[in-house]
Design a protein around this motif. Structure first.
Motif, short mmCIF file in Angstrom:
data_model
loop_
_atom_site.label_atom_id
_atom_site.label_comp_id
_atom_site.label_asym_id
_atom_site.label_seq_id
_atom_site.Cartn_x
_atom_site.Cartn_y
_atom_site.Cartn_z
N ASP A 112 0.81 -1.22 0.03
CA ASP A 112 -0.10 0.09 0.04
C ASP A 112 0.86 1.13 0.19
OD1 ASP A 112 -2.27 -1.63 -0.15
OD2 ASP A 112 -2.68 -1.52 2.33
N VAL A 113 1.96 1.31 0.77
CA VAL A 113 2.87 2.24 0.77
C VAL A 113 3.42 2.42 -0.84
CG1 VAL A 113 5.00 3.32 1.47
CG2 VAL A 113 3.44 2.02 3.08
N LEU A 114 3.80 1.69 -1.41
CA LEU A 114 4.34 1.79 -2.94
C LEU A 114 3.16 2.24 -3.74
CD1 LEU A 114 6.78 -1.48 -3.00
CD2 LEU A 114 7.22 0.84 -2.74
N ARG A 115 2.02 1.59 -3.30
CA ARG A 115 0.88 1.97 -4.35
C ARG A 115 0.53 3.57 -4.11
NH1 ARG A 115 -3.86 -0.62 -2.40
NH2 ARG A 115 -4.07 1.32 -1.25
N ASP A 116 0.56 3.93 -3.13
CA ASP A 116 0.31 5.50 -2.67
C ASP A 116 1.39 6.08 -2.75
OD1 ASP A 116 -2.15 4.28 -1.88
OD2 ASP A 116 -1.73 4.46 0.38
N ASP A 117 2.44 5.86 -3.13
CA ASP A 117 3.68 6.66 -3.40
C ASP A 117 3.54 7.47 -4.40
OD1 ASP A 117 6.12 7.89 -2.56
OD2 ASP A 117 7.49 6.28 -3.65
N ASP A 118 3.88 8.80 -4.67
CA ASP A 118 3.83 9.39 -5.87
C ASP A 118 5.08 10.35 -6.19
OD1 ASP A 118 3.00 10.86 -8.07
OD2 ASP A 118 1.91 12.32 -7.18
N PRO A 119 6.18 9.91 -6.93
CA PRO A 119 7.23 10.32 -7.01
C PRO A 119 7.47 11.71 -7.56
CG PRO A 119 7.19 8.33 -8.11
CD PRO A 119 5.99 8.58 -7.84
N ALA A 120 6.17 12.23 -7.98
CA ALA A 120 6.02 13.65 -8.53
C ALA A 120 6.20 14.62 -7.50
CB ALA A 120 4.92 13.88 -9.60
N GLU A 121 5.59 14.12 -6.24
CA GLU A 121 5.68 15.07 -4.92
C GLU A 121 6.65 15.29 -4.47
OE1 GLU A 121 2.92 13.10 -2.28
OE2 GLU A 121 1.22 13.33 -3.60
N TYR A 122 7.93 14.69 -4.59
CA TYR A 122 9.25 14.69 -3.97
C TYR A 122 10.10 15.72 -4.50
CZ TYR A 122 8.22 9.98 -1.76
OH TYR A 122 7.68 9.28 -1.36
N PRO A 123 10.78 16.23 -3.98
CA PRO A 123 11.97 17.35 -4.40
C PRO A 123 12.68 16.82 -5.33
CG PRO A 123 12.30 17.25 -1.99
CD PRO A 123 10.98 16.40 -2.37
N PRO A 124 13.28 17.37 -6.39
CA PRO A 124 14.17 16.71 -7.15
C PRO A 124 15.44 16.02 -6.41
CG PRO A 124 14.15 18.91 -7.74
CD PRO A 124 13.20 18.67 -6.76
N GLY A 125 16.11 15.04 -6.79
CA GLY A 125 16.94 14.40 -6.36
C GLY A 125 16.77 13.26 -5.05
N ARG A 126 15.50 13.36 -4.48
CA ARG A 126 15.11 12.68 -3.42
C ARG A 126 14.60 11.24 -3.96
NH1 ARG A 126 10.06 12.80 0.63
NH2 ARG A 126 10.62 10.85 1.71
N PRO A 127 15.52 10.23 -3.40
CA PRO A 127 15.18 8.75 -3.88
C PRO A 127 13.97 8.25 -3.61
CG PRO A 127 16.74 8.69 -1.95
CD PRO A 127 16.47 10.04 -2.52
N THR A 128 13.38 7.41 -4.50
CA THR A 128 11.86 6.64 -4.06
C THR A 128 12.09 5.42 -3.82
OG1 THR A 128 11.58 6.44 -6.34
CG2 THR A 128 10.93 8.31 -5.78
N PHE A 129 11.18 4.73 -3.45
CA PHE A 129 11.22 3.45 -3.07
C PHE A 129 11.88 2.64 -4.42
CE2 PHE A 129 8.42 4.33 0.37
CZ PHE A 129 9.19 3.87 1.65
N GLU A 130 11.16 2.78 -5.61
CA GLU A 130 11.59 2.12 -6.80
C GLU A 130 13.14 2.38 -7.18
OE1 GLU A 130 8.64 3.91 -6.55
OE2 GLU A 130 7.37 2.10 -6.44
N GLN A 131 13.77 3.45 -6.74
CA GLN A 131 15.07 3.86 -7.15
C GLN A 131 16.09 3.40 -5.97
OE1 GLN A 131 14.64 8.10 -7.10
NE2 GLN A 131 13.98 8.06 -9.18
N ILE A 132 15.86 3.03 -5.11
CA ILE A 132 16.80 2.42 -3.96
C ILE A 132 17.08 0.91 -4.20
CG2 ILE A 132 16.91 1.96 -1.53
CD1 ILE A 132 15.09 4.37 -0.92
#
Length: 106
Positions: free
Chosen positions: A36-56
């Motif tokens: 559910d965390v991954l489904r609700d995660d929206d990478p567009a909301e993060y500032p540039p350069g901050r890693p997301t769950f998919e990138q780690i």
């Protein structure tokens, strides 16, 4: 007359009090499965350069890979003499010999 022992008040325990039912219910809202965390995660909301769950990703291990039991998946220090399969215990060895040893199966 007998002397009375002076009663000393009990010290309060240092342990924290258990959470109330309302606190537990409030915390349950934030306990989400990782799916559910991954489904609700929206990478567009993060500032540039901050890693997301998919990138780690994790680096490859510096240690050699650990041999795993072909029967149960635990650490396997033993090897089948006939086929070279790994197993962890006598019980898994017997299971392997009875059902999975491929050396003489053809």
């Amino acid at each position: 007359p007998a002397k009375r022992a002076r009663q000393v008040p009990k010290r309060k325990s240092r342990a924290a009090a258990p959470p109330s039912k309302t606190q537990v219910k409030g915390l349950a809202r934030f306990n989400k499965p990782m799916v559910d965390v991954l489904r609700d995660d929206d990478p567009a909301e993060y500032p540039p350069g901050r890693p997301t769950f998919e990138q780690i990703t994790a680096r490859p291990s510096l240690l050699p890979s650990r041999p795993l039991c072909t029967v149960c998946g635990y650490h396997a220090p033993y090897t089948c003499v006939r086929c070279g399969a790994r197993f962890c215990s006598l019980k898994c060895s017997k299971t392997h010999e009875d059902t999975r040893c491929l050396k003489w199966t053809m």
